[in-house]
Design a protein around this motif. Structure first.
Motif, PDB file in Angstrom:
ATOM      1  N   VAL A  91       0.738  -1.190   0.200  1.00 51.15           N
ATOM      2  CA  VAL A  91      -0.271  -0.370  -0.156  1.00 51.15           C
ATOM      3  C   VAL A  91       1.013   1.205   0.271  1.00 51.15           C
ATOM      4  N   ASP A  96      -3.681  -1.170  -4.949  1.00 55.29           N
ATOM      5  CA  ASP A  96      -4.525  -0.255  -4.152  1.00 55.29           C
ATOM      6  C   ASP A  96      -5.899  -1.699  -3.675  1.00 55.29           C
ATOM      7  N   THR A 152      -4.908   8.288  -6.603  1.00 53.02           N
ATOM      8  CA  THR A 152      -4.416   6.965  -7.270  1.00 53.02           C
ATOM      9  C   THR A 152      -6.419   6.779  -6.709  1.00 53.02           C
ATOM     10  N   THR A 154      -7.261   4.466  -5.187  1.00 57.32           N
ATOM     11  CA  THR A 154      -8.272   4.396  -3.651  1.00 57.32           C
ATOM     12  C   THR A 154      -8.216   5.345  -3.230  1.00 57.32           C
ATOM     13  N   GLU A 155      -7.117   6.293  -2.834  1.00 52.67           N
ATOM     14  CA  GLU A 155      -7.361   7.705  -2.381  1.00 52.67           C
ATOM     15  C   GLU A 155      -8.047   8.678  -3.142  1.00 52.67           C
ATOM     16  N   LEU A 158     -11.149   7.242  -1.326  1.00 52.83           N
ATOM     17  CA  LEU A 158     -11.096   7.370  -0.235  1.00 52.83           C
ATOM     18  C   LEU A 158     -11.305   8.781  -0.187  1.00 52.83           C
ATOM     19  N   TRP A 180     -12.792  -1.867  -0.266  1.00 58.93           N
ATOM     20  CA  TRP A 180     -11.742  -3.392  -0.151  1.00 58.93           C
ATOM     21  C   TRP A 180     -13.063  -4.887  -0.300  1.00 58.93           C
ATOM     22  N   THR A 190      -3.194  -0.013   7.541  1.00 59.97           N
ATOM     23  CA  THR A 190      -4.060  -0.138   6.198  1.00 59.97           C
ATOM     24  C   THR A 190      -4.792   0.641   5.507  1.00 59.97           C
ATOM     25  N   ASN A 194      -3.000   4.655   3.492  1.00 60.85           N
ATOM     26  CA  ASN A 194      -3.728   5.550   2.516  1.00 60.85           C
ATOM     27  C   ASN A 194      -4.090   6.819   2.540  1.00 60.85           C
ATOM     28  N   ARG A 197      -1.241   8.519   2.845  1.00 63.94           N
ATOM     29  CA  ARG A 197      -0.631   9.231   0.661  1.00 63.94           C
ATOM     30  C   ARG A 197      -1.409  10.628   0.650  1.00 63.94           C
ATOM     31  N   LEU A 198      -3.351  10.797   1.484  1.00 60.84           N
ATOM     32  CA  LEU A 198      -4.027  11.472   0.541  1.00 60.84           C
ATOM     33  C   LEU A 198      -3.704  12.610   1.365  1.00 60.84           C
TER      34      LEU A 198
END
Length: 226
Positions: A91, A96, A152, A154-155, A158, A180, A190, A194, A197-198
């Motif tokens: 991750v 993702d 990304t 996933t970001e 979110l 998920w 996890t 994320n 990162r966001l």
């Protein structure tokens, strides 16, 4: 249907996954040169990439990080390696989702279809706005007067969930379930990676405090001056 790139060196796994994906009319591409994985993926322009971790040249983490420098294509990591440490590593590198070997083809297909749907965003509204910020749900781009950030899948997912609950606290359990599908190998750590990162992506836009942590509960997207 979708084009899926498989980064895997086990011929039996490649054959089994290819057989299953082509039954659903997906196109499958595989690695030809293990020294040029990123180059081959970008040239193929796939809709999704399946990544093993243990590979003939550099490991999957290296190639994921290298690919993320130039592409936001959805990535699912498939590996027999230790699940806890490698989920976090995958991750953090930019993956993702995660699937552990041995795996069910039904589970793999479910994850592939869910990530493809999420990336394509079936919603008729492609732009979500708050304050002076604009989020394109199709391209996963955020922009405001300070600039633009590329997220990304996933970001982006979110951010979309947080935006749909603007100024409401969204529990970690809800975020994990939505993102998920309740995958049992993905935990709060996890999710925290994320979120970090966001936040890092949003910081150059002056939105480093836009996502507030409600300790012990979850996260909340707030207005600029709150």
């Amino acid at each position: 249907m979708a084009k899926i790139f498989i980064v895997e060196d086990n011929p039996q796994i490649i054959a089994a996954v290819t057989h299953e994906l082509t039954k659903w009319q997906h196109t499958v591409v595989t690695v030809q040169d293990w020294q040029s994985v990123t180059k081959e993926i970008t040239a193929a322009q796939p809709d999704l990439v399946l990544f093993d971790i243990t590979l003939p040249s550099f490991d999957g983490f290296y190639w994921i990080q290298d690919l993320r420098r130039q592409s936001q294509v959805p990535i699912i990591v498939i590996s027999a390696a230790d699940i806890d440490s490698n989920v976090m590593h995958a991750v953090a590198a930019g993956a993702d989702d995660y699937l552990m070997k041995p795996f069910s083809m039904t589970v793999l297909l479910a994850k592939v279809q869910a990530l493809l749907r999420r990336n394509r965003q079936d919603s008729p509204s492609t732009q979500l706005d708050w304050d002076d910020n604009h989020f394109n749900t199709l391209t996963n781009e955020v922009h405001n007067p300070n600039g633009q950030a590329q997220l990304t899948p996933t970001e982006g997912a979110l951010l979309q969930v947080l935006l749909s609950h603007h100024n409401q606290t969204v529990s970690k359990a809800t975020l994990l379930e939505w993102l998920w599908q309740g995958g049992k190998y993905l935990n709060e750590n996890t999710l925290n990676v994320n979120i970090s990162r966001l936040r890092a992506k949003l910081a150059p836009l002056g939105l480093d405090r836009a996502i507030r942590t409600e300790r012990g509960v979850g996260y909340r997207l707030v207005i600029a001056n709150e």
